[in-house]
Design an enzyme around this catalytic site. Structure first.
Site, PDB file in Angstrom:
ATOM      1  N   ASP A  12       0.813  -1.214   0.000  1.00  0.00           N
ATOM      2  CA  ASP A  12       0.000   0.000   0.000  1.00  0.00           C
ATOM      3  C   ASP A  12       0.856   1.279   0.000  1.00  0.00           C
ATOM      4  O   ASP A  12       2.090   1.225  -0.079  1.00  0.00           O
ATOM      5  CB  ASP A  12      -0.943  -0.057   1.213  1.00  0.00           C
ATOM      6  CG  ASP A  12      -2.348   0.400   0.857  1.00  0.00           C
ATOM      7  OD1 ASP A  12      -2.479   1.287   0.002  1.00  0.00           O
ATOM      8  OD2 ASP A  12      -3.313  -0.118   1.455  1.00  0.00           O
ATOM      9  N   ASP A  18     -10.305   3.350  -3.710  1.00  0.00           N
ATOM     10  CA  ASP A  18     -10.978   2.127  -3.260  1.00  0.00           C
ATOM     11  C   ASP A  18     -12.390   1.990  -3.834  1.00  0.00           C
ATOM     12  O   ASP A  18     -13.161   2.951  -3.874  1.00  0.00           O
ATOM     13  CB  ASP A  18     -11.082   2.118  -1.730  1.00  0.00           C
ATOM     14  CG  ASP A  18      -9.719   1.928  -1.084  1.00  0.00           C
ATOM     15  OD1 ASP A  18      -8.695   2.021  -1.796  1.00  0.00           O
ATOM     16  OD2 ASP A  18      -9.679   1.682   0.134  1.00  0.00           O
TER      17      ASP A  18
HETATM   18  C1  GAL Z   1      -6.277   1.073   1.212  1.00  0.00           C
HETATM   19  C2  GAL Z   1      -6.339   0.096   0.051  1.00  0.00           C
HETATM   20  C3  GAL Z   1      -7.416  -0.916   0.359  1.00  0.00           C
HETATM   21  C4  GAL Z   1      -7.096  -1.617   1.661  1.00  0.00           C
HETATM   22  C5  GAL Z   1      -6.893  -0.613   2.779  1.00  0.00           C
HETATM   23  C6  GAL Z   1      -6.395  -1.256   4.065  1.00  0.00           C
HETATM   24  O1  GAL Z   1      -5.291   2.005   0.961  1.00  0.00           O
HETATM   25  O2  GAL Z   1      -6.591   0.782  -1.134  1.00  0.00           O
HETATM   26  O3  GAL Z   1      -7.546  -1.831  -0.702  1.00  0.00           O
HETATM   27  O4  GAL Z   1      -5.951  -2.396   1.492  1.00  0.00           O
HETATM   28  O5  GAL Z   1      -5.971   0.380   2.402  1.00  0.00           O
HETATM   29  O6  GAL Z   1      -6.214  -0.328   5.089  1.00  0.00           O
END
Ligand code: GAL
Length: 395
Positions: A129, A186
């Site tokens: 991430d 997301d």
């Molecule tokens: C976001 C990501 C999501 C998930 C989340 C977890 O940045 O895009 O898919 O992994 O973090 O905190």
């Protein structure tokens, strides 16, 4: 053979969309069981991935990540071993910044020790991430670092980058060594979210995705029906209709996105299962040449789109989508000229409907249909020799 990782878009299940922070050993093992029992594994899904929130908030004295003993009392290796015992592969999550998005330790300045830990635990896939990225260091460098660490950790670990399309990622990610990259923010369990993500990645974006490095439109919401422990993802709790989930799956398949399921696969409806295991649709997604689709705008309505993708055996995949809202169907006229087939070529197209699993006709010059709002038709088409007469123009 590391070079085979990511040869076709990765397929699997990820815990985040439905469970977010509510994860534990029982859930992950249950997901692995379900993957086999429901036929998902036979359909090609292989990775079972734990997303954020699996570790303690502090590293141990040796600077290593520690699994949360309440969620994973037997550690992560035991879970990975179980997943492997089902003939599946196991994935985990970390972050290129100092912390993960949910505020657990990230891998910044710990890339090599974390890669070694993951290898020891039997990890096959790492989602990486972009939260808490220190200022002053390019994201590109952070993905290069972890890629190098993974490529040299002694185990084949697929690298799934997740920087939400920021910092020009489309232009540099392939050269870091990552096998897939998130290109969008997301997803939420709603038609608008599905539509906006898909529309944001058409045309040029599609030529930046291909074999060994795939544009990831985010985990699927197919079958969630508004059920998520994460109220932001549930977005009101209504979810999509099955017809919208079908369009969503068709778009992701056609756009060569990795197919990472996000619903609770232990409790799927028949409709959900039928969408997710449609072998004809999956075959288009997994075509070995991995060519992105071109977008053909509808001549009278910009909300209707045709996507066309050349397949390895000379066939083409065609997806027609009505993105419009409202009550009324759109009249769709898809001209073969736009995909490179002139009328005087001596060829017609035989249309095999990949949702109906049957040939619906052979057409010359164009294919016409009515599409309800948010719905789609998807075909695998074959060129057939014909004279100019005697071929239906309409179905
Ligand atoms: C976001 C990501 C999501 C998930 C989340 C977890 O940045 O895009 O898919 O992994 O973090 O905190």
């Amino acid at each position: 053979m590391p070079k085979e990782l990511g040869k076709t878009p990765p397929m699997g299940w990820n815990s985040w969309n439905t469970f977010s922070w509510n994860i534990d050993e029982k859930l992950i093992k249950g997901a692995a069981d379900a993957m086999v029992e429901t036929g998902l594994k036979d359909a090609g899904y292989e990775y079972v991935v734990i997303d954020d929130c699996w570790s303690l908030k502090e590293r141990d004295g040796n600077g290593r990540l520690v699994p949360d003993p309440e969620k994973f009392p037997n550690g992560i290796k035991a879970v990975a071993d179980y997943v492997h015992s089902k003939g599946l592969k196991f994935g985990i999550y970390s972050c290129s910044g100092t912390h993960t998005c949910a505020n657990y330790p990230g891998s910044f300045e710990h890339e090599f020790v974390d890669a070694a830990t993951f290898a020891e635990w039997g990890v096959d896939y790492l989602k990486y991430d972009y939260c808490f990225k220190p200022k002053g260091i390019p994201g590109e460098l952070l993905y290069r670092r972890m890629s190098m660490a993974l490529r040299n950790c002694g185990r084949d670990i697929l690298f799934s980058a997740c920087n939400w399309g920021n910092d020009g990622v489309h232009d540099w990610i392939r050269n870091t060594g990552a096998q897939m990259f998130r290109s969008t923010g997301d997803i939420q369990d709603s038609w608008n979210s599905v539509k906006n993500l898909a529309l944001s990645q058409m045309n040029m974006r599609q030529s930046q995705s291909g074999v060994y490095c795939w544009n990831d439109l985010d985990m699927l919401v197919v079958g969630m029906r508004g059920k998520s422990d994460n109220s932001w993802i549930a977005e009101g709790g209504f979810g999509c209709t099955d017809d919208e989930y079908k369009t969503h799956f068709s778009l992701w398949a056609m756009m060569n996105s990795p197919l990472m399921i996000g619903c609770d696969i232990r409790n799927m409806s028949e409709a959900t299962k039928n969408i997710l295991t449609n072998k004809d649709v999956i075959a288009i997604n997994q075509d070995v040449e991995g060519r992105g689709p071109i977008e053909i705008d509808h001549w009278c309505n910009e909300s209707c789109k045709g996507l066309v993708k050349p397949l390895e055996n000379g066939d083409y995949a065609i997806l027609l989508v009505n993105f419009m809202d409202g009550e009324h169907p759109a009249q769709f006229s898809f001209n073969f000229w736009d995909m490179g087939l002139p009328y005087n070529s001596g060829y017609a197209l035989e249309f095999y409907d990949v949702w109906e699993h049957k040939v619906v006709g052979t057409f010359k010059e164009r294919y016409c249909t009515d599409l309800k709002p948010h719905s789609c038709e998807m075909f695998r088409v074959k060129l057939v020799k014909t004279d100019a007469q005697g071929v239906d123009l309409n179905k």
